[in-house]
Design a protein around this motif. Structure first.
Motif, short mmCIF file in Angstrom:
data_model
loop_
_atom_site.label_atom_id
_atom_site.label_comp_id
_atom_site.label_asym_id
_atom_site.label_seq_id
_atom_site.Cartn_x
_atom_site.Cartn_y
_atom_site.Cartn_z
N CYS A 1 0.86 -1.18 0.00
CA CYS A 1 0.00 0.00 0.00
C CYS A 1 0.89 1.23 0.00
O CYS A 1 1.81 1.33 0.81
CB CYS A 1 -0.90 -0.03 1.23
N ALA A 2 0.63 2.14 -0.93
CA ALA A 2 1.46 3.34 -1.01
C ALA A 2 0.62 4.50 -1.50
O ALA A 2 -0.46 4.30 -2.05
CB ALA A 2 2.61 3.11 -1.98
N SER A 3 1.15 5.69 -1.31
CA SER A 3 0.42 6.83 -1.89
C SER A 3 0.65 6.77 -3.39
O SER A 3 1.69 6.32 -3.86
CB SER A 3 0.96 8.13 -1.31
N ALA A 4 -0.30 7.27 -4.12
CA ALA A 4 -0.19 7.21 -5.58
C ALA A 4 1.05 7.97 -6.06
O ALA A 4 1.68 7.60 -7.04
CB ALA A 4 -1.44 7.79 -6.22
N ARG A 5 1.40 9.00 -5.32
CA ARG A 5 2.54 9.85 -5.68
C ARG A 5 3.82 9.03 -5.83
O ARG A 5 4.57 9.20 -6.79
CB ARG A 5 2.70 10.91 -4.58
#
Lengths: 337, 277
Positions: free
Chosen positions: A148-152
């Protein structure tokens, strides 16, 4: 079905249509009790995306009454035409105050009406086709690995790959190192190719649950479409995957919107002939087919095209990652949608 | 009135242009200190390679020329517009502040070329463009006494609409009415119909004089070229007459504040089918 979108949500809807247009040529419009679902699948059935807008996303949402079979009316329209309505995102943001979508089975048109400032209204009456339910079979809970990660973070990673690159390999190595590498066909001469590999450390991710080293290869074009949407929504992106050959699921969730992108992944290297089926003929599922038979070897995502509940496609995870590991807790709240 | 003598030999010499010492007599002389004003306007009507120029004492272009003299009642010739535009912009199309191209345009009459004298920064270019037999100009016979409906809109309201017109539709249907929908542009393309409605109370609407409900269809291929003029204009007047003929007048304001008009006329499409709602 009738719904009204106002303010900033019009642009969100427009961005969703742009992301879906990267997947397929037809847009499936399906009102449900839980909100309006927009879906698309590509012709080789190797990519499927679903955007579910909850009733609260809308200023007004009426799913409409069920028909004689107890089903809500659904249809599909040409993606090109629907996209043309939302083509210019900057102008949507600046000049559109309201968007009304209505679907009346008795009329033969899907109506999309945009209210611009200065008292200008544009009404589109689109022809549609009735369609079967479009539903990919997948269950995030059965995927052994989750990132899971930020889209950035992911956008900044894929920007290094050429726009024309077809497939990318996502790998998780020991100590949680996550890498992205362009996929190179075995038949390509090594001296004529450039390999780009990007490594991200575990702490760039909000969550890393990968029981063992693994890598999956999937199509970058559709993934980029979702990333572009994710970046503007500021939601963290979750990636659920398993062994090569099993679909990877990319999702975004928030109270008003749920997005799932399911991409087929390349099966193991000793089955290189299967790689040829990547963009092969469309695998149409007939209504009564028994899915549990041979689709494990198929590169295609199983598509359910009726409303009859069918068994989940692949055999449960115990044949895959039998060893216990601190990372193999099943993920909560995954839904087989 | 005596025939005008060439520049430099008589009164009213144009600005900046070199004198033509050939002794030729001109029936038309027009001088402009910023050729760009003319080239911009001509670009707005540049959708065919040739154009017929008609110059009379009241020529449309009279407002922007510093000098405009016509000897005969009307001077008509046909000329290749692409070449004319290329000559007018021979010093380049970019506009640096403080520089401009001066123009003197001269024509001796039937059979003679149109001569352009262009000067910028002390460099003079002389262009002679052959003229052709004037072809019959279509006279739409559109006169203001037959106008049924008239609307003046700010162009910014129409620009995007025209850019996004469904080109799979053969026709653009225009409805003007004293009642709803007031002013509606409709297309009927492959995937369905689209209607663009403007309220008469809209801020974009400067004048709304509609007496009768009229719905007319025009071939979209005929109207598409007018988008160039629309892009340059600040206002557009849309009028229809008793026959359904359409007049579009675009008001273009150049950087010096001068006003020019570009007009389009279009006749309605013959095969009118039932209006699709």
């Amino acid at each position: 079905m009738k719904c009204v979108v106002i303010g900033g949500n019009v642009k969100v809807l427009g961005k969703a249509v742009h992301a879906l247009s990267r997947i397929g040529d037809e847009l499936y419009v399906e009102p449900t009790e839980n909100g309006l679902s927009l879906r698309a699948v590509n012709s080789s059935r190797s990519a499927y995306a679903c955007f579910l807008f909850a009733p609260l996303f809308f200023q007004l949402y009426e799913a409409g009454g069920p028909d004689a079979h107890g089903e809500l009316f659904r249809c599909k329209v040409l993606m090109k035409t629907f996209l043309a309505i939302f083509r210019s995102l900057p102008s949507l943001e600046k000049t559109v105050s309201k968007c009304l979508i209505s679907l009346n089975p008795r009329a033969s048109r899907l109506v999309v009406q945009l209210h611009y400032k200065y008292g200008v209204t544009k009404t589109h009456n689109l022809s549609f086709q009735e369609c079967e339910l479009l539903q990919a079979i997948f269950d995030k809970q059965l995927c052994t690995s989750t990132l899971c990660a930020s889209a950035r973070v992911l956008v900044d990673a894929v920007v290094h790959f050429p726009v024309t690159l077809a497939e990318v390999t996502l790998g998780v190595g020991p100590s949680g190192k996550v890498s992205l590498r362009n996929y190179v066909d075995e038949e390509t001469e090594p001296s004529k190719t450039m390999v780009t590999e990007l490594c991200l450390s575990e702490d760039e991710f909000q969550d890393v649950r990968v029981p063992q080293e693994t890598q999956v290869t999937f199509c970058l074009k559709e993934f980029r479409g979702l990333l572009s949407f994710a970046e503007s929504s500021n939601l963290p992106l979750s990636i659920h995957f398993d062994t090569p050959g099993r679909p990877a699921v990319f999702s975004l969730e928030d109270p008003l919107l749920e997005v799932h992108l399911v991409l087929a992944t390349l099966a193991d290297s000793n089955a290189s002939s299967q790689a040829q089926t990547a963009n092969g003929a469309c695998h149409k599922c007939a209504a009564d087919e028994d899915f549990a038979v041979d689709d494990l070897e198929s590169y295609m995502i199983a598509m359910e095209t009726t409303t009859v509940p069918l068994p989940v496609l692949w055999v449960s995870a115990d044949t895959v990652a039998g060893q216990s590991s601190p990372y193999s807790q099943p993920r909560g709240a995954g839904r087989g949608q | 009135m005596p025939l005008l003598l060439p520049a430099g030999a008589g009164a009213g010499a144009g600005a900046g242009a070199g004198a033509d010492g050939s002794g030729a007599r001109y029936v038309l002389v027009a001088s402009l200190d910023k050729a760009r004003h003319l080239s911009t306007m001509l670009r707005a009507v540049h959708f065919r390679d040739v154009a017929t120029c008609v110059a009379t004492a009241n020529g449309l272009k009279a407002g922007i020329f510093q000098e405009f003299v016509v000897q005969e009642e009307s001077v008509t010739f046909r000329i290749n517009l692409t070449i004319l535009l290329d000559c007018l912009t021979i010093f380049g199309t970019s506009s640096l502040p403080g520089t401009s191209t001066a123009l003197r345009m001269c024509y001796c009459g039937y059979g003679y070329p149109l001569t352009l004298f262009l000067e910028e920064g002390g460099v003079v270019t002389v262009c002679k463009i052959n003229t052709q037999e004037p072809e019959e100009t279509l006279d739409f016979d559109f006169c203001s006494t037959n106008v049924v409906n008239k609307i003046i809109l700010q162009s910014e309201g129409l620009r995007e609409a025209f850019a996004e017109l469904d080109m799979t539709s053969d026709v653009l249907q225009i409805t003007m009415s004293p009642e709803k929908p007031y002013f509606r542009l409709s297309t009927f393309g492959n995937a369905g119909s689209a209607h663009l409605d403007y309220l008469k109370e809209s801020d974009l609407m400067e004048v709304f004089q509609c007496n009768q409900t009229q719905t007319n269809r025009y071939k979209i291929s005929l109207l598409k070229p007018s988008t160039k003029a629309l892009a340059l204009s600040c206002k557009v007047s849309i009028r229809t007459d008793t026959r359904g003929f359409l007049s579009l007048q675009y008001m273009i304001r150049n950087e010096d504040g001068q006003i020019c008009f570009v007009e389009y006329y279009c006749c309605p499409d013959e095969d009118v089918a039932e209006t699709e709602l």
